[in-house]
Structure formats: C-alpha cells, structure tokens
Motif scaffolding. Sequence first.
Motif, mmCIF file in Angstrom:
data_model
loop_
_atom_site.group_PDB
_atom_site.id
_atom_site.type_symbol
_atom_site.label_atom_id
_atom_site.label_comp_id
_atom_site.label_asym_id
_atom_site.label_seq_id
_atom_site.Cartn_x
_atom_site.Cartn_y
_atom_site.Cartn_z
ATOM 1 N N VAL A 91 -77.741 -11.195 23.518
ATOM 2 C CA VAL A 91 -76.608 -12.108 23.361
ATOM 3 C C VAL A 91 -75.495 -11.297 22.705
ATOM 4 N N MET A 92 -74.402 -11.095 23.426
ATOM 5 C CA MET A 92 -73.268 -10.367 22.862
ATOM 6 C C MET A 92 -72.453 -11.358 22.044
ATOM 7 N N ARG A 93 -72.286 -11.065 20.766
ATOM 8 C CA ARG A 93 -71.524 -11.983 19.907
ATOM 9 C C ARG A 93 -70.195 -11.369 19.539
ATOM 10 N N PHE A 94 -69.123 -12.002 19.995
ATOM 11 C CA PHE A 94 -67.770 -11.535 19.711
ATOM 12 C C PHE A 94 -67.060 -12.557 18.844
ATOM 13 N N LYS A 95 -65.916 -12.115 18.324
ATOM 14 C CA LYS A 95 -65.091 -13.016 17.517
ATOM 15 C C LYS A 95 -63.716 -13.090 18.167
ATOM 16 N N GLU A 96 -63.233 -14.283 18.356
ATOM 17 C CA GLU A 96 -61.907 -14.454 18.945
ATOM 18 C C GLU A 96 -60.892 -13.636 18.149
ATOM 19 N N GLY A 97 -60.051 -12.902 18.830
ATOM 20 C CA GLY A 97 -59.028 -12.100 18.152
ATOM 21 C C GLY A 97 -59.409 -10.644 17.976
ATOM 22 N N GLU A 98 -60.676 -10.299 18.163
ATOM 23 C CA GLU A 98 -61.052 -8.891 17.998
ATOM 24 C C GLU A 98 -60.826 -8.135 19.309
ATOM 25 N N ASN A 99 -60.733 -6.815 19.157
ATOM 26 C CA ASN A 99 -60.743 -5.961 20.343
ATOM 27 C C ASN A 99 -62.142 -5.406 20.466
ATOM 28 N N VAL A 100 -62.705 -5.474 21.662
ATOM 29 C CA VAL A 100 -64.058 -4.950 21.813
ATOM 30 C C VAL A 100 -64.036 -3.674 22.652
ATOM 31 N N ARG A 101 -64.920 -2.770 22.275
ATOM 32 C CA ARG A 101 -65.207 -1.590 23.093
ATOM 33 C C ARG A 101 -66.684 -1.668 23.423
ATOM 34 N N ILE A 102 -66.997 -1.648 24.675
ATOM 35 C CA ILE A 102 -68.403 -1.781 25.062
ATOM 36 C C ILE A 102 -68.778 -0.573 25.914
ATOM 37 N N ASN A 103 -69.664 0.244 25.391
ATOM 38 C CA ASN A 103 -70.102 1.445 26.110
ATOM 39 C C ASN A 103 -71.316 1.085 26.959
ATOM 40 N N VAL A 104 -71.144 1.195 28.262
ATOM 41 C CA VAL A 104 -72.224 0.821 29.176
ATOM 42 C C VAL A 104 -72.780 2.089 29.825
ATOM 43 N N THR A 105 -74.037 2.360 29.547
ATOM 44 C CA THR A 105 -74.668 3.559 30.099
ATOM 45 C C THR A 105 -75.606 3.182 31.235
ATOM 46 N N ASN A 106 -75.378 3.795 32.377
ATOM 47 C CA ASN A 106 -76.169 3.479 33.564
ATOM 48 C C ASN A 106 -77.401 4.382 33.656
ATOM 49 N N ASN A 107 -78.545 3.830 33.324
ATOM 50 C CA ASN A 107 -79.795 4.587 33.426
ATOM 51 C C ASN A 107 -80.513 4.367 34.762
ATOM 52 N N LEU A 108 -79.838 3.748 35.707
ATOM 53 C CA LEU A 108 -80.449 3.527 37.019
ATOM 54 C C LEU A 108 -80.161 4.733 37.907
ATOM 55 N N ASP A 109 -80.813 4.753 39.075
ATOM 56 C CA ASP A 109 -80.483 5.814 40.030
ATOM 57 C C ASP A 109 -79.548 5.274 41.116
ATOM 58 N N GLU A 110 -78.850 4.201 40.798
ATOM 59 C CA GLU A 110 -77.865 3.646 41.724
ATOM 60 C C GLU A 110 -76.641 3.207 40.924
ATOM 61 N N MET A 111 -75.538 2.915 41.634
ATOM 62 C CA MET A 111 -74.322 2.454 40.975
ATOM 63 C C MET A 111 -74.569 1.121 40.275
ATOM 64 N N THR A 112 -73.808 0.874 39.212
ATOM 65 C CA THR A 112 -73.897 -0.441 38.577
ATOM 66 C C THR A 112 -72.510 -0.853 38.100
ATOM 67 N N SER A 113 -72.462 -2.022 37.461
ATOM 68 C CA SER A 113 -71.196 -2.568 36.956
ATOM 69 C C SER A 113 -71.557 -3.742 36.066
ATOM 70 N N ILE A 114 -70.651 -4.107 35.154
ATOM 71 C CA ILE A 114 -70.837 -5.354 34.408
ATOM 72 C C ILE A 114 -69.565 -6.171 34.506
ATOM 73 N N HIS A 115 -69.747 -7.407 34.917
ATOM 74 C CA HIS A 115 -68.645 -8.372 34.964
ATOM 75 C C HIS A 115 -68.820 -9.334 33.792
ATOM 76 N N TRP A 116 -67.736 -9.565 33.055
ATOM 77 C CA TRP A 116 -67.776 -10.446 31.872
ATOM 78 C C TRP A 116 -67.339 -11.821 32.342
ATOM 79 N N HIS A 117 -68.317 -12.620 32.707
ATOM 80 C CA HIS A 117 -68.041 -13.847 33.460
ATOM 81 C C HIS A 117 -67.307 -14.897 32.618
#
Lengths: 614, 175
Positions: free
Chosen positions: A73-99
């Motif tokens: 569960v990603m917990r953020f606070k309204e008003g903050e700036n977030v930096r999210i480092n996403v490391t792909n450990n798969l052997d295929e392309m990936t992506s994250i959409h913040w729905h």
Amino acid sequence: MQGLVKAFQPSSNEVQLGIKQMKIRLLTGLLTLLMPAMVMAGEYGLTVDRVKIDTGDFVKEGIGYNGASPGPVMRFKEGENVRINVTNNLDEMTSIHWHGLILPFDQDGVPGISFPGIKPGETFTYEFPIQQAGTYWFHSHSGFQEPDGAYGAIVIEPEGREPFRYDREYVVQLTDKHPHSGDRIMRNLKMMSDYYNREQQTVGEFFSDVSKNGLMNTVSDRMAWGGMRMMKADVEDIHGFTGLINGKGPSQNWTGIFEPGERIRLRFINSSAMTYFDIRIPGLDMTVVQADGNNVQPVSVDEFRIGVAETYDVIVRPKDEQAYTIFAESMGRSGYARATLAPEEGMEAAVPQLREAARLTMADMGGMPGMDHGSMAGMDHGNMDMGSSEGVSGMDHSNMGSMDHSNMKGMDHSNMKGMDHSDMSGMDHGSMAMGKGGPSDPFYAKGSGVVPTAANGGKFLSYADLKAQDPLYEDREPTREIELRLTGNMERYTWSINGVKYEDADPIRLKYGERVRFKFVNETMMTHPMHLHGMWSILDVGAGQWNPIKHTVSVNPGTTVYMETEVDEPGQWAFHCHLSYHAAAGMFRKVIVEGGPESTQAKTGVVAEDGGEA
Amino acid sequence: MNVSKLLVAGVAFSMSAGAFAAGVHGGGHGASSGEPGKASEVARTITVEMYDNYYEPEEITVKPGETVRFVVENKGNLVHEFNVGTPDMHKAHQEEMMMMVEHGVIQGGKLNQDMMNMDMGNGHSMKHDDPNSVLLEPGQSKEVVWKFSDKGNIEFACNVPGHYQSGMYGDVNFE
C-alpha cells in the motif's frame, strides 16, 4: 531534489501485515525547515518481480511488487512531491500506471502514450506532485501483467481533515485470480469466445423454456440472441477464477481486527481483470463516503456493486463482539471473494451461498443497432411476450423506438420521454423516486435482467446516489459532445469503440480548456468500465453541480451514460475499457489534448516518436 | 410513488415525528435527552458550527439540569441538522429525514420550504419544527434552548441521511 535523508520510516498507519514498504522521506533542503509551507518530498522504491501467488485453490507464477502480489500500500500525503524508483526485475518490458492520479502525462505510465516503458533491468524514476487525496491503486499497463498480479493500492492522506470520522481503516483490494496466465486467456478467447463461460444455456434449459414459454417463444428468443452473436449468460466472460481480497482466497480468509463500537473505514478497490463484485457485510450497514477517491455525500447502503478499476470507501460500525463476513459475489455469480472483520484473529462468520446468476434480458440490448432486425422480421412478434422472463418490456418493438436510453442519464424527468411519468408525478428526486434499490435503476436498461438487488432486500447503491461532497469544478455548459459507441462482436472476441479497434483508430483530439461531454452508448451485452486517464470524468447522474467525479465510469448493457471532462491537463492520454481483455482486443483510444502550456507540447513529440505497446 | 402514496408517506412522517419530539417522555429505552429550555433559565451559550459533514466542537460538557442556548451556524455547503437526543432517538429520526430527502424536501444545499409546509391533510406537514433540533441551509443560523436532564447517553447529531453514519455527531458529556 537535493536534500537529506530524514529516516527510513515504516509507513504510518500501516494496517496490512506483512507488507514491506520502503519509504524514505527527503527534506528539500534545510531551508524548508524554516518555511511554514513546507513541501515534503517522499522517495519510494518498487521492484517488479516474479512472484508466487497462492490463492488457497492453486499456486501460480505471477508478477508482483517488492516480492509480493498485491504490491504494497503506497501511502502519500496530499501536497507532497513523490519520487518513485521502479526497478524492473523481469525479463520483459514493464510499466506502472497510477490509476486515478492527476499528474503530468509523461508520468502516467502507459507505454506508447506516456513513455516508452521500462526495460528489463532498468530503473525508472517517476516524479510528480500529489494533488488529491483518497483511495486509488496502481498497476502495470504492459501486456497482461496486471491480471498476472502486478497491482497495489494507493492511499493519500488529505491536507485538511476528512469530512467523516473513523477509528481505523483497512484497504480491501479485490481481484479475480485465474489459474491461466493473461496471455493464455486472451489466446483462448480469440479462439473461442465462450472458452471461459460455464454459464451457457444448455439444451436442457431450452426444453425447460419450451415447456414454460412454448416452442415458438423459445425459438424466437434463441434466434434473437443468436442474431446478436451473444448469449444471455454473457454477464461475465471469464469464469473459473478465485476471488482474492488483499491477496487471500476465501479459504485463507483475510481478517481485519476491530474493537466493538469502533468506526472502520474500508477502502474497497476492484483490481480485477474482468470481474465486477457485489459487496455486502451481512449484519452491517455500509456508509459510502468516497467513490474513485473523491468524497461523496454519504449514503448508507446494504450492498454495492464495484466495477473493475473503481474504488469505494465505506464506513461501518460493528457494535457486537462477533465476526462479520465481507462477501463479494461476482456479478455473474461464477465466483466470490471473502474476508472477515472480527474482534480477534481466527473468528469467522457464516459465508453466504452464491445467489443465482442474473440473466440478461432483451431489454439489455435496448437500442442496439447491431441487433439483426432483419432476421427478426419473420418472427411472430405477437408471440413474443416472453411473460416469464421478468419484465421484458423491451421486446415490444413498438416501445423500443421510444426507449431512448440517452434520455435516462440522470433523472431529469423532463427528458425521460420513454419513462412512465404517471407513476412519478410530484417527485423530482433521482434514484429515490424509484424506491430504495428496487428492481429498477436509471443506470440499467428498463426491464434489464442484471439490475442488482440487495440480498437482504435493503438498499443497493446506484450511480444515481452518488453526489459530490464538495464539487471540484463549477458546473457549466459543455463546449461540445463526443459520442462513443461501445461496440463488439462477442463471437470473434473483438471489442471496439464506434466499431473501430485501437490500432485502426485515429486519436480523440480535445482542446485544452474545453469541457467535453462524452456520450457512451453501450451497444454490447456486456458492462464496460470506461477509464479516461489524466482528467476527471464528471459522471452525469442528473445532479447538476453535485455530479460526482470519477476515474472509471461503468456503462451497463443497453444504456447510454454521459460524462463530462474539463480538459485541464495537456499531453496525451489513454482512454479505454478497463476489462483487461476488452482493452487488449481494441476497446481503447488515445486522447490528445491540443494546446495548453507549451513545454508539454514539446514533450508529447518525444514520446510519440518512441512508440511501444499500449 | 404516486401522489396519494406521497401523501400517505407525509402523514406517516409527521405522525412519527410526534413520537420523538420533546423527549420528555423518554426514548425507546427509557433514556431522556431533556426538555425545551426557557430563555430565562439559560446559564450559558455554546456556539456550534456545522461543516460538511462535521461539527465544531465535536463534544461539549454540561451539568445535569443545565439550560444551554445553542447558537447553531451552518458553515457548510449542504443542509445540516443539529438535534439533541439519544442514539435511539437519532436512529428513529433518520428514517424521517430519509423520507424528507426522498420527497425532495432536502436537496443537497437547499430546503424546499413549499414542500415542507405543504398541507398533507389533517394538519400534517413535513415541517421540521421540533424544539430539540434545527435544520439549516448553508449560511443559516438558529438557536436551540435546551434543558438537559439527568446524565445519559446524549449526542447532538445531524440526521440528514448518511451524515450521522459518516460521523456527524458530537458527544454530550456530563460533569
């Protein structure tokens, strides 16, 4: 973002056990300590990993985040700036959409539209401001990684106080885990669209209908459905899944602890690939306070339906020292998810039986141009009263002309020509006029076979009940209307918009600053949860300035639903049905917002060059 | 729901309103919230602000038998109620308020005065004029003078549908 690492702090209010969330808070320089309006920058890490998913019914290879599915569960606070480092450990392309998050389009995580995607072994850093509060989720937008397990929850704490009170909270994240991988399911559906449909009408059913309704009626009924290339049992097209709540199958029974008398906020998120759930907690009223992350005027219900990708936050107050079952039946009743609220771990309450599956009626095809009227001409309409198929008034063709569902948007009675006004004089209030969760709901076709009802006979939430608590936008006339017909051919498993699938379609072009009215006309027999990225969908429930804003709008069979969008984010965005296999089959569009700040225009060009799969 | 049903519902509403009204005869479980106070006996004034959907303050402390003048201000954008009673009384009143919403008396931020005052026959109406409560549109302010009785489980609450359930109530503590 130079700054100092303040602490590795376990996310506050973490309520789910076993979730490791790395969270580093950065202060943007010492100076900010002296500034009253301090902007916090949160740094977060997610790894995309191959994981094992154990549903209690089967164990399956899948994809997860930080070593587990669902992810943290990603917990953020309204008003903050977030930096999210996403490391792909798969052997295929990936992506994250913040729905559901409002963010710059190049941070939206859709390969081919927002960015090229994240290559195997690569770390991509997302960076965006948090401009909202509420319950959301995140998932992969690459291939079928999301149905394979790549999803997690987002909880954003508001800057001010919430307009409601609770003593504790839990994320309740649902999915429909299937033993087959997403790729395999798609292959099978393309080969045979009813591959996963176990609810098909049988020869036996044909003969029992014949004895009930007479041969001619039954034959005409079957012919009509055949002409649509659909079947009555198409409420769900993927059966055979195990419903999970927070990653636990019914036998593993995820349990949330409470003390009697406490008020509990449950953040329901439907992260299913294909499955709508009807949710109830026998013995407890649920007060809905948020839909798709946005506060709504609270409404107490006995049961509600959560579409794929939607979220609903409810408050419950169990007063007794006993366990309560959270029961989530799939809309087509082919499976369920189950969890428990209890004063202590290990307590259980009765688990209800699945109710009988709803069957689509002819009314659910209301106004379908795709319906083959030609072949029906030869049928004796006089025989088609189909009395036993509950309220199939839609088959009276003389009435069908007047069944313009487009007029049913909210409950503006002045427009409801097709409705029987004689029953409603003196009333002017939306769903309420229809009685408490009765068998009709303005967001379902009149005479529909799939209108939900509460198991205890009480109140079932309708879209018509959703009113914004504090409207984000001023109400104003839309500048124009865009009609999007939701189309498909079930037998070939092709799904499209206006009859054109994604790869053959031109993008939808919007102008920055305009307010567009989208008219969804569902010409298929399935319910489609339409999700516009990047900008809010103002759902027309007929409440004017109080219309709620959502990120996913469910359009039921045979209905027309309107939503409006203030085009206030530049760039290019995805717009699609959130049923994974429908989106992949082509019920998908790219939206390009023209104009707006110049810097974003330049960026759009770069992304478009890169391409990639959506 | 046709006109005659509407009338029946309206009558049912104002009849049941009598059951909880003054509270002097006690609620369902013998609890009592007090009685309408006399202006001459007011010991102090408490201002209660109503927002969407919560009160400020969210709890007050009174003495048994004390008469308090509440100045209630609706500072939100929605219709809100201030109602002194036991949880059971609030529960009963919530059903009546639901009816008011269903009949369009309460519409988000507006009260339909015509509908409220409409004569439903036999002198019944959907007026909301009980002495233990006020129902206010945004921007409105009204007073409630209330004499608290003995100690009891008393809350002030907004019974507009969903508001109490989502947490719009305050505790009355006794010294």
